[in-house]
Structures are given as C-alpha cells and as structure tokens.
Design a protein around this motif. Structure first.
Motif, PDB file in Angstrom:
ATOM      1  N   LEU B  11      35.807  44.731  35.712  1.00  0.00           N
ATOM      2  CA  LEU B  11      35.651  43.876  34.543  1.00  0.00           C
ATOM      3  C   LEU B  11      35.432  42.451  35.013  1.00  0.00           C
ATOM      4  O   LEU B  11      36.252  41.909  35.749  1.00  0.00           O
ATOM      5  CB  LEU B  11      36.901  43.972  33.660  1.00  0.00           C
ATOM      6  CG  LEU B  11      36.937  43.163  32.380  1.00  0.00           C
ATOM      7  CD1 LEU B  11      35.810  43.584  31.441  1.00  0.00           C
ATOM      8  CD2 LEU B  11      38.283  43.353  31.676  1.00  0.00           C
ATOM      9  N   SER B  12      34.313  41.854  34.595  1.00  0.00           N
ATOM     10  CA  SER B  12      34.012  40.478  34.942  1.00  0.00           C
ATOM     11  C   SER B  12      33.981  39.657  33.659  1.00  0.00           C
ATOM     12  O   SER B  12      33.267  40.011  32.720  1.00  0.00           O
ATOM     13  CB  SER B  12      32.657  40.393  35.670  1.00  0.00           C
ATOM     14  OG  SER B  12      32.368  39.056  36.004  1.00  0.00           O
ATOM     15  N   LYS B  37      50.055  44.187  38.359  1.00  0.00           N
ATOM     16  CA  LYS B  37      48.973  43.370  38.897  1.00  0.00           C
ATOM     17  C   LYS B  37      49.078  43.380  40.415  1.00  0.00           C
ATOM     18  O   LYS B  37      50.160  43.153  40.964  1.00  0.00           O
ATOM     19  CB  LYS B  37      49.100  41.939  38.373  1.00  0.00           C
ATOM     20  CG  LYS B  37      48.101  40.943  38.948  1.00  0.00           C
ATOM     21  CD  LYS B  37      48.379  39.550  38.412  1.00  0.00           C
ATOM     22  CE  LYS B  37      47.404  38.520  38.962  1.00  0.00           C
ATOM     23  NZ  LYS B  37      47.703  37.145  38.457  1.00  0.00           N
ATOM     24  N   GLN B  38      47.967  43.661  41.094  1.00  0.00           N
ATOM     25  CA  GLN B  38      47.976  43.688  42.546  1.00  0.00           C
ATOM     26  C   GLN B  38      46.898  42.763  43.081  1.00  0.00           C
ATOM     27  O   GLN B  38      45.705  43.000  42.869  1.00  0.00           O
ATOM     28  CB  GLN B  38      47.758  45.114  43.081  1.00  0.00           C
ATOM     29  CG  GLN B  38      47.899  45.206  44.591  1.00  0.00           C
ATOM     30  CD  GLN B  38      47.718  46.624  45.110  1.00  0.00           C
ATOM     31  OE1 GLN B  38      46.999  47.433  44.526  1.00  0.00           O
ATOM     32  NE2 GLN B  38      48.370  46.947  46.219  1.00  0.00           N
ATOM     33  N   GLU B  39      47.319  41.729  43.770  1.00  0.00           N
ATOM     34  CA  GLU B  39      46.378  40.843  44.441  1.00  0.00           C
ATOM     35  C   GLU B  39      46.026  41.439  45.793  1.00  0.00           C
ATOM     36  O   GLU B  39      46.779  42.245  46.347  1.00  0.00           O
ATOM     37  CB  GLU B  39      46.977  39.444  44.555  1.00  0.00           C
ATOM     38  CG  GLU B  39      47.229  38.829  43.176  1.00  0.00           C
ATOM     39  CD  GLU B  39      47.886  37.472  43.239  1.00  0.00           C
ATOM     40  OE1 GLU B  39      48.322  37.065  44.332  1.00  0.00           O
ATOM     41  OE2 GLU B  39      47.958  36.808  42.191  1.00  0.00           O
ATOM     42  N   PRO B  82      41.243  31.714  36.757  1.00  0.00           N
ATOM     43  CA  PRO B  82      40.879  32.300  38.062  1.00  0.00           C
ATOM     44  C   PRO B  82      42.016  33.082  38.702  1.00  0.00           C
ATOM     45  O   PRO B  82      41.772  34.115  39.346  1.00  0.00           O
ATOM     46  CB  PRO B  82      40.498  31.062  38.889  1.00  0.00           C
ATOM     47  CG  PRO B  82      40.002  30.084  37.883  1.00  0.00           C
ATOM     48  CD  PRO B  82      40.863  30.284  36.667  1.00  0.00           C
ATOM     49  N   GLU B  83      43.248  32.657  38.505  1.00  0.00           N
ATOM     50  CA  GLU B  83      44.377  33.363  39.127  1.00  0.00           C
ATOM     51  C   GLU B  83      44.666  34.711  38.471  1.00  0.00           C
ATOM     52  O   GLU B  83      45.511  35.480  38.966  1.00  0.00           O
ATOM     53  CB  GLU B  83      45.642  32.492  39.112  1.00  0.00           C
ATOM     54  CG  GLU B  83      46.022  31.963  37.755  1.00  0.00           C
ATOM     55  CD  GLU B  83      45.513  30.552  37.501  1.00  0.00           C
ATOM     56  OE1 GLU B  83      44.372  30.230  37.953  1.00  0.00           O
ATOM     57  OE2 GLU B  83      46.232  29.778  36.853  1.00  0.00           O
ATOM     58  N   ASP B  84      43.976  35.019  37.390  1.00  0.00           N
ATOM     59  CA  ASP B  84      44.108  36.348  36.789  1.00  0.00           C
ATOM     60  C   ASP B  84      43.252  37.380  37.533  1.00  0.00           C
ATOM     61  O   ASP B  84      43.376  38.583  37.266  1.00  0.00           O
ATOM     62  CB  ASP B  84      43.692  36.323  35.314  1.00  0.00           C
ATOM     63  CG  ASP B  84      44.615  35.480  34.460  1.00  0.00           C
ATOM     64  OD1 ASP B  84      44.136  34.873  33.478  1.00  0.00           O
ATOM     65  OD2 ASP B  84      45.829  35.412  34.781  1.00  0.00           O
ATOM     66  N   SER B  85      42.401  36.937  38.429  1.00  0.00           N
ATOM     67  CA  SER B  85      41.576  37.864  39.209  1.00  0.00           C
ATOM     68  C   SER B  85      42.478  38.718  40.100  1.00  0.00           C
ATOM     69  O   SER B  85      43.259  38.195  40.903  1.00  0.00           O
ATOM     70  CB  SER B  85      40.565  37.105  40.067  1.00  0.00           C
ATOM     71  OG  SER B  85      39.633  36.414  39.259  1.00  0.00           O
ATOM     72  N   ALA B  86      42.378  40.038  39.937  1.00  0.00           N
ATOM     73  CA  ALA B  86      43.252  40.974  40.661  1.00  0.00           C
ATOM     74  C   ALA B  86      42.896  42.389  40.218  1.00  0.00           C
ATOM     75  O   ALA B  86      42.012  42.582  39.381  1.00  0.00           O
ATOM     76  CB  ALA B  86      44.722  40.696  40.360  1.00  0.00           C
ATOM     77  N   VAL B  87      43.603  43.358  40.788  1.00  0.00           N
ATOM     78  CA  VAL B  87      43.498  44.735  40.316  1.00  0.00           C
ATOM     79  C   VAL B  87      44.701  45.007  39.411  1.00  0.00           C
ATOM     80  O   VAL B  87      45.838  44.680  39.767  1.00  0.00           O
ATOM     81  CB  VAL B  87      43.476  45.748  41.478  1.00  0.00           C
ATOM     82  CG1 VAL B  87      43.385  47.174  40.940  1.00  0.00           C
ATOM     83  CG2 VAL B  87      42.302  45.456  42.409  1.00  0.00           C
ATOM     84  N   THR B 105      39.550  46.380  38.456  1.00  0.00           N
ATOM     85  CA  THR B 105      39.359  45.139  39.206  1.00  0.00           C
ATOM     86  C   THR B 105      38.815  44.091  38.249  1.00  0.00           C
ATOM     87  O   THR B 105      37.706  44.223  37.730  1.00  0.00           O
ATOM     88  CB  THR B 105      38.381  45.343  40.375  1.00  0.00           C
ATOM     89  OG1 THR B 105      38.903  46.344  41.241  1.00  0.00           O
ATOM     90  CG2 THR B 105      38.201  44.033  41.141  1.00  0.00           C
ATOM     91  N   VAL B 106      39.626  43.070  38.010  1.00  0.00           N
ATOM     92  CA  VAL B 106      39.244  41.995  37.102  1.00  0.00           C
ATOM     93  C   VAL B 106      38.807  40.778  37.907  1.00  0.00           C
ATOM     94  O   VAL B 106      39.540  40.322  38.797  1.00  0.00           O
ATOM     95  CB  VAL B 106      40.405  41.618  36.161  1.00  0.00           C
ATOM     96  CG1 VAL B 106      40.033  40.396  35.323  1.00  0.00           C
ATOM     97  CG2 VAL B 106      40.769  42.799  35.266  1.00  0.00           C
TER      98      VAL B 106
END
Lengths: 113, 110
Positions: B11-12, B37-39, B82-87, B105-106
C-alpha cells in the motif's frame, strides 16, 4: 511489563551444523512462550509454543525442536541445519491465560550457508 | 485451525492521506484481534488490539473496526506520516495462539 532476552542477534552456520537459540523472559511468571520464524519479506510462521514447563506443542513438522527447561526459558534447537532453516527467528511471550498481545524478543537472524 | 487473510499486500499513500488494511478470519470462535507494526530488521510491535465484544477502538491516528458477522476487521491510519512506513500484520486468536496475516507493506510518500 515483560522483557524478553533473545540471543544471539545474528548467526551464520554451515549446513549440517547444530543450532541452539535461547530466550528468557523477565517480569512475569508462567508465561506462554512461542517461537516464530519469518522468512525474508514474508509473514510469521508459528513453530512451537509452550504453556508450561516441559510442555511443548509443535505446529510444523521439521528438523527443529524446542524445550522449556525452566518457567521463563525457551530454547530452539536443531541437530543438523538445512539451507531452508535460514530466517529471522522470534521468541514471543504473553501473560498468563489466553488472548493477550505478544511481546516479541529482538530476534535472531540465522543464515545457513 | 484459524486462517487469516490480509489485503492489500502493499500500500502506497501520500503523506497526510489515510491508509486502510483489511483482514478476514475463518474461525468464528476467535475473539482477540491485535495489529502489529514491524519496521525493517526489527521485531513486531503491538500497536492496537480489539476484543470481540467491541466493534471499534481508536488510539490517536489509528483505529480498528471489527465485524464479527462478516468475520473481518480493519486497521485505519489517518493523517499518515513518513514514520508510518512499515509492515503491518493483523492476527486473530481464540486460545493461546495468534494466527497472523501475511502482512501489508505500507509506504508513505512525502
């Protein structure tokens, strides 16, 4: 709150060699303990779980085994590693009883060469 | 056993927009639904959870909804950063074990 200690952080092992990963939990008694494996870019696969000392349930038949020699210690082992055993291994713990969120350890990245 | 399906796999979204991830489960006895949430390279972290006696739960910019009849639950992230980017992984449980979805994957575009 619970704290999970998991080591080592990274490991490179040759095919056919043995494996021992250890996980210990602080801050709770009689936790439920779990071993998960995560292949690169993939989801979480449950390998083993334990609801008490000496009790182990296996989810996936394979060349891995688990043991719980003490209340807050969980060990993942193999006698002979395969290439397919490579992955990110995570230990997890929950409080007493069912249906609580897991606390995960920091994981061990295993590469079998 | 429980089977959890998660969509989409990737998801973008543009920064500031909302993100929605949907999961379905198979076991009608499941009564606990956490989201993790996994970075990259790190352990999964619990971000929110919901139990079957609740239809919706919110924590700041994240919310989870549960439809027991349809056996699906969703994660909503508003005002993405931007910090929400993760799996992100959904999971379901009715006993000692959590069954996880395959992950989403976001990516939040600045």
């Amino acid at each position: 709150s619970q704290t999970i200690h998991q080591w080592p952080a990274t490991l490179v092992q040759p095919v056919g060699s043995p494996l021992s990963l250890e996980c210990t939990v602080e801050g709770t008694s009689n936790p439920n303990l779990y071993w998960y494996r995560q292949a690169a870019g993939r989801g979480l696969q449950l390998l083993f779980y334990s609801v008490g000392i000496g009790q182990i349930s296996s989810e996936v038949p394979q060349n891995l085994s688990a043991s719980r020699p003490q209340d807050r210690q969980f060990i993942l082992s193999s006698k002979k590693l395969l290439l397919s055993d490579s992955g990110f291994y995570l230990c997890a713990s929950t409080g007493v009883g069912a249906n609580y969120g897991y606390t995960f350890g920091s994981g061990t990245r295993l590469t079998v060469v | 056993g429980e089977n959890v399906e998660q969509h989409p796999s990737t998801l973008s979204v543009q920064e500031g927009d909302s993100a929605v991830i949907k999961c379905t489960y198979s076991d009608s006895a499941s009564n606990y639904f956490p989201w993790y949430k996994q970075e990259l390279g790190k352990r999964p972290q619990l971000i929110i959870d919901i139990r079957s006696n609740v239809g919706e739960k919110k924590d700041q910019r994240i919310a989870v909804t549960l439809n027991k009849t349809a056996k699906h639950f969703s994660l909503h992230i508003t005002e993405t950063q931007p910090e929400d980017s993760a799996v992100y992984f959904c999971a379901a449980s009715n006993d000692y074990k959590l069954s996880f979805g395959a992950g989403t994957t976001v990516t939040v575009r600045a």
